[in-house]
Design a protein around this motif. Structure first.
Motif, PDB file in Angstrom:
ATOM      1  N   ARG A 276       0.836  -1.210   0.000  1.00  0.00           N
ATOM      2  CA  ARG A 276       0.000   0.000   0.000  1.00  0.00           C
ATOM      3  C   ARG A 276       0.872   1.263   0.000  1.00  0.00           C
ATOM      4  O   ARG A 276       0.539   2.257  -0.646  1.00  0.00           O
ATOM      5  CB  ARG A 276      -0.935  -0.008   1.214  1.00  0.00           C
ATOM      6  N   GLY A 277       1.987   1.212   0.746  1.00  0.00           N
ATOM      7  CA  GLY A 277       2.889   2.350   0.785  1.00  0.00           C
ATOM      8  C   GLY A 277       3.499   2.652  -0.575  1.00  0.00           C
ATOM      9  O   GLY A 277       3.647   3.812  -0.970  1.00  0.00           O
ATOM     10  N   ILE A 278       3.850   1.604  -1.323  1.00  0.00           N
ATOM     11  CA  ILE A 278       4.379   1.779  -2.679  1.00  0.00           C
ATOM     12  C   ILE A 278       3.299   2.372  -3.581  1.00  0.00           C
ATOM     13  O   ILE A 278       3.549   3.299  -4.360  1.00  0.00           O
ATOM     14  CB  ILE A 278       4.887   0.432  -3.235  1.00  0.00           C
ATOM     15  N   LYS A 279       2.098   1.856  -3.469  1.00  0.00           N
ATOM     16  CA  LYS A 279       0.982   2.330  -4.296  1.00  0.00           C
ATOM     17  C   LYS A 279       0.692   3.804  -4.056  1.00  0.00           C
ATOM     18  O   LYS A 279       0.366   4.551  -4.990  1.00  0.00           O
ATOM     19  CB  LYS A 279      -0.251   1.475  -3.987  1.00  0.00           C
ATOM     20  N   ARG A 280       0.851   4.252  -2.801  1.00  0.00           N
ATOM     21  CA  ARG A 280       0.598   5.656  -2.440  1.00  0.00           C
ATOM     22  C   ARG A 280       1.809   6.557  -2.679  1.00  0.00           C
ATOM     23  O   ARG A 280       1.735   7.760  -2.454  1.00  0.00           O
ATOM     24  CB  ARG A 280       0.201   5.731  -0.963  1.00  0.00           C
ATOM     25  N   GLY A 281       2.908   5.977  -3.105  1.00  0.00           N
ATOM     26  CA  GLY A 281       4.110   6.769  -3.334  1.00  0.00           C
ATOM     27  C   GLY A 281       4.868   7.104  -2.058  1.00  0.00           C
ATOM     28  O   GLY A 281       5.735   7.985  -2.060  1.00  0.00           O
ATOM     29  N   LYS A 282       4.587   6.385  -0.962  1.00  0.00           N
ATOM     30  CA  LYS A 282       5.246   6.647   0.312  1.00  0.00           C
ATOM     31  C   LYS A 282       6.488   5.774   0.510  1.00  0.00           C
ATOM     32  O   LYS A 282       7.361   6.099   1.307  1.00  0.00           O
ATOM     33  CB  LYS A 282       4.275   6.411   1.474  1.00  0.00           C
ATOM     34  N   ILE A 283       6.528   4.636  -0.156  1.00  0.00           N
ATOM     35  CA  ILE A 283       7.675   3.729  -0.117  1.00  0.00           C
ATOM     36  C   ILE A 283       8.197   3.595  -1.538  1.00  0.00           C
ATOM     37  O   ILE A 283       7.423   3.391  -2.479  1.00  0.00           O
ATOM     38  CB  ILE A 283       7.292   2.363   0.470  1.00  0.00           C
ATOM     39  N   LEU A 284       9.497   3.690  -1.686  1.00  0.00           N
ATOM     40  CA  LEU A 284      10.089   3.709  -3.020  1.00  0.00           C
ATOM     41  C   LEU A 284      10.119   2.332  -3.665  1.00  0.00           C
ATOM     42  O   LEU A 284       9.768   2.187  -4.847  1.00  0.00           O
ATOM     43  CB  LEU A 284      11.516   4.272  -2.941  1.00  0.00           C
ATOM     44  N   MET A 285      10.525   1.325  -2.906  1.00  0.00           N
ATOM     45  CA  MET A 285      10.782   0.020  -3.520  1.00  0.00           C
ATOM     46  C   MET A 285      10.775  -1.079  -2.471  1.00  0.00           C
ATOM     47  O   MET A 285      11.043  -0.841  -1.290  1.00  0.00           O
ATOM     48  CB  MET A 285      12.140   0.070  -4.224  1.00  0.00           C
ATOM     49  N   ALA A 286      10.450  -2.291  -2.896  1.00  0.00           N
ATOM     50  CA  ALA A 286      10.570  -3.482  -2.040  1.00  0.00           C
ATOM     51  C   ALA A 286      10.859  -4.685  -2.927  1.00  0.00           C
ATOM     52  O   ALA A 286      10.584  -4.674  -4.133  1.00  0.00           O
ATOM     53  CB  ALA A 286       9.302  -3.712  -1.236  1.00  0.00           C
ATOM     54  N   ASN A 287      11.418  -5.723  -2.317  1.00  0.00           N
ATOM     55  CA  ASN A 287      11.524  -7.031  -2.968  1.00  0.00           C
ATOM     56  C   ASN A 287      10.286  -7.845  -2.653  1.00  0.00           C
ATOM     57  O   ASN A 287       9.689  -7.690  -1.588  1.00  0.00           O
ATOM     58  CB  ASN A 287      12.719  -7.827  -2.421  1.00  0.00           C
ATOM     59  N   SER A 288       9.933  -8.749  -3.551  1.00  0.00           N
ATOM     60  CA  SER A 288       8.960  -9.791  -3.220  1.00  0.00           C
ATOM     61  C   SER A 288       9.557 -11.137  -3.582  1.00  0.00           C
ATOM     62  O   SER A 288       9.993 -11.345  -4.717  1.00  0.00           O
ATOM     63  CB  SER A 288       7.643  -9.604  -3.982  1.00  0.00           C
TER      64      SER A 288
END
Length: 349
Positions: A276-288
Motif C-alpha cells: 500500500r505504501g508503494i501504491k501511495r508513493g510513500k515507499i520507493l521500492m521493495a523485494n517480493s
C-alpha cells in the motif's frame, strides 16, 4: 433387488468423494493426476500428514506463506498442522513444537527456522527419522531432505543492486547515506541480507552509515526508527532501509519531518502495508519473494517426496522488484494473501 442396487450405488458415491484430493483425478491444479504423480504404495485411506513450524504469524509476510501452504494442502487433500513460536526470541518453543509434530506422527516436518545455526545438529539427526524440509529461512545444516526458500543474501543483494543502478559509483566524495534496520541480529536471515546489501553497494555512491538490529515487532521498530532519526537529524539521511514492519511504521514517522528532510523508504521484503505504501508513493521500492507461491511450492515439494521420491531438492521462486511504476504487471496474488485472510493452523481433507 432395486433397493440393493441403489444401496451399492450410494455407497460408491460416498466413498468416491471421501477420498483425499491427491488420490482422485479431479482435474484440479494440486491433484496428483494433474501433476503427473502416481501414489506408489500410499493407499487412499492413509491421509498424508505434514507439520509446519513458523517463527511467528505476527506480520503479513508469514501470513501470506500460511495462505499459500494451506490452500495447496486443501487442493492436494492432505492434513496440515501449523505451529508458530511467537517470535524470533522463542527458539526453545520452536524445538518443543517440532517435538509436537513428532507426537502427532507427521510424515514430514517443514521447518521455518528461527535461527540459521541453532538446532542444526539436532535437525541433522532428526532427519534420519522423519523427512525435514527447510521452509523460507535458511538453515546451516546441508543435511535436511530438501528446502523451499529464497536466499536472504539475494534479497539484500537485490535491494542493493536497485540502489546501485539508481546511484552508480562516481568520483564524487559525496555519498548518499543509508540506515539499515533488517530485523533481529541472528534470526530471519538478517545477517545474510546485510552481507548481500553491503556487497551490492560496493559499486555505488550509497554508503551504509548505521545498522540497527531488533525484533520485528511494532514497538521495537518504532524505537529503532526514532533512534536513527535522532542520530542523523543534523546529518540528513537519504534512505531508511530494512524490514517490512519498519518500512510500514516509517511512513508516519517521516511524515512528521519537513519534506526536504525525509529519507526515502525501501524494504528488503514485501507485506500488505509495504504494498500500500508503494501504491501511495510513500515507499520507493521493495523485494517480493512471492510468498503465497513459496508456501504452495513447499507443500508440493514435501508431498512429491512422500509420494514418489521425485522432487526438486532446493527450490524457490524468482525475486521480484516492486515499485510504483511496476505495479500494473506485478502478480499480487502470488505474493500477498487476501486482505481478509486469517491464520489457519489446521487443514484436514
Amino acid at each position: 433387488m432395486k433397493s440393493l442396487f441403489l444401496f451399492i450405488t450410494l455407497l460408491f458415491i460416498t466413498l468416491r468423494f471421501s477420498l483425499p484430493a491427491w488420490a482422485t483425478d479431479n482435474g484440479s491444479k494440486g491433484s496428483a493426476q494433474s501433476q503427473g504423480i502416481q501414489s506408489q504404495g500410499i493407499q487412499p485411506q492413509d491421509t498424508m500428514r505434514l507439520c509446519a513450524v513458523y517463527p511467528h504469524l505476527k506480520d503479513s509476510y508469514w501470513l501470506s506463506i500460511n495462505f499459500g501452504m494451506t490452500e495447496r494442502a486443501k487442493q492436494r487433500g492432505i492434513s496440515l498442522k501449523v505451529l508458530e513460536a511467537g517470535g524470533y526470541q522463542n527458539r526453545h518453543e520452536q524445538w518443543a513444537q517440532i517435538q509436537q509434530c513428532l507426537t502427532w506422527q507427521a510424515d514430514a516436518i517443514l521447518v521455518g527456522a528461527i535461527y540459521y545455526d541453532q538446532f542444526s545438529s539436532k535437525l541433522t539427526t532428526l532427519n534420519n527419522t522423519v523427512p525435514l524440509f527447510g521452509l523460507v529461512n535458511e538453515i546451516s545444516t546441508p543435511s535436511l531432505t530438501a528446502s523451499t526458500g529464497v536466499s536472504w543474501y539475494q534479497m539484500g543483494e537485490n535491494l542493493g543492486q536497485y540502489l546501485s543502478r539508481k546511484h552508480p559509483k562516481t568520483t564524487s566524495n559525496t555519498k548518499l547515506k543509508l540506515a539499515w534496520l533488517p530485523g533481529p541480529k541472528s534470526g530471519g536471515g538478517s545477517e545474510q541480507a546485510t552481507q548481500g546489501l553491503k556487497d551490492a553497494l560496493i559499486n555505488s555512491d550509497v554508503e551504509i552509515v548505521s545498522i540497527k538490529h531488533g525484533l520485528n515487532n511494532k514497538m521495537r521498530q518504532f524505537s529503532l526508527i526514532n533512534e536513527t532519526l535522532a542520530e542523523f537529524k543534523d546529518n540528513e539521511l537519504d534512505y531508511l532501509a530494512g524490514n517490512a514492519i519498519m518500512a510500514e511504521m516509517a511512513i508516519n514517522e517521516l511524515g512528521k519531518l519537513e519534506q526536504n528532510k525525509r529519507p526515502q523508504i525501501v524494504s528488503h521484503y514485501l507485506s500488505h502495508g509495504v504494498y500500500r505504501g508503494i501504491k501511495r508513493g510513500k515507499i520507493l521500492m521493495a523485494n517480493s519473494d512471492q510468498m503465497v507461491l513459496q508456501g504452495a511450492m513447499a507443500i508440493d515439494q514435501a508431498v512429491d517426496y512422500l509420494l514418489t521420491k521425485t522432487y526438486i531438492s532446493n527450490q524457490g521462486p524468482e525475486i521480484l522488484t516492486v515499485t510504483k511504476d511496476l505495479l500494473a504487471q506485478f502478480p499480487t496474488a502470488q505474493s500477498l494473501s487476501p486482505s481478509n485472510f486469517k491464520p489457519i493452523y489446521s487443514v484436514n481433507p
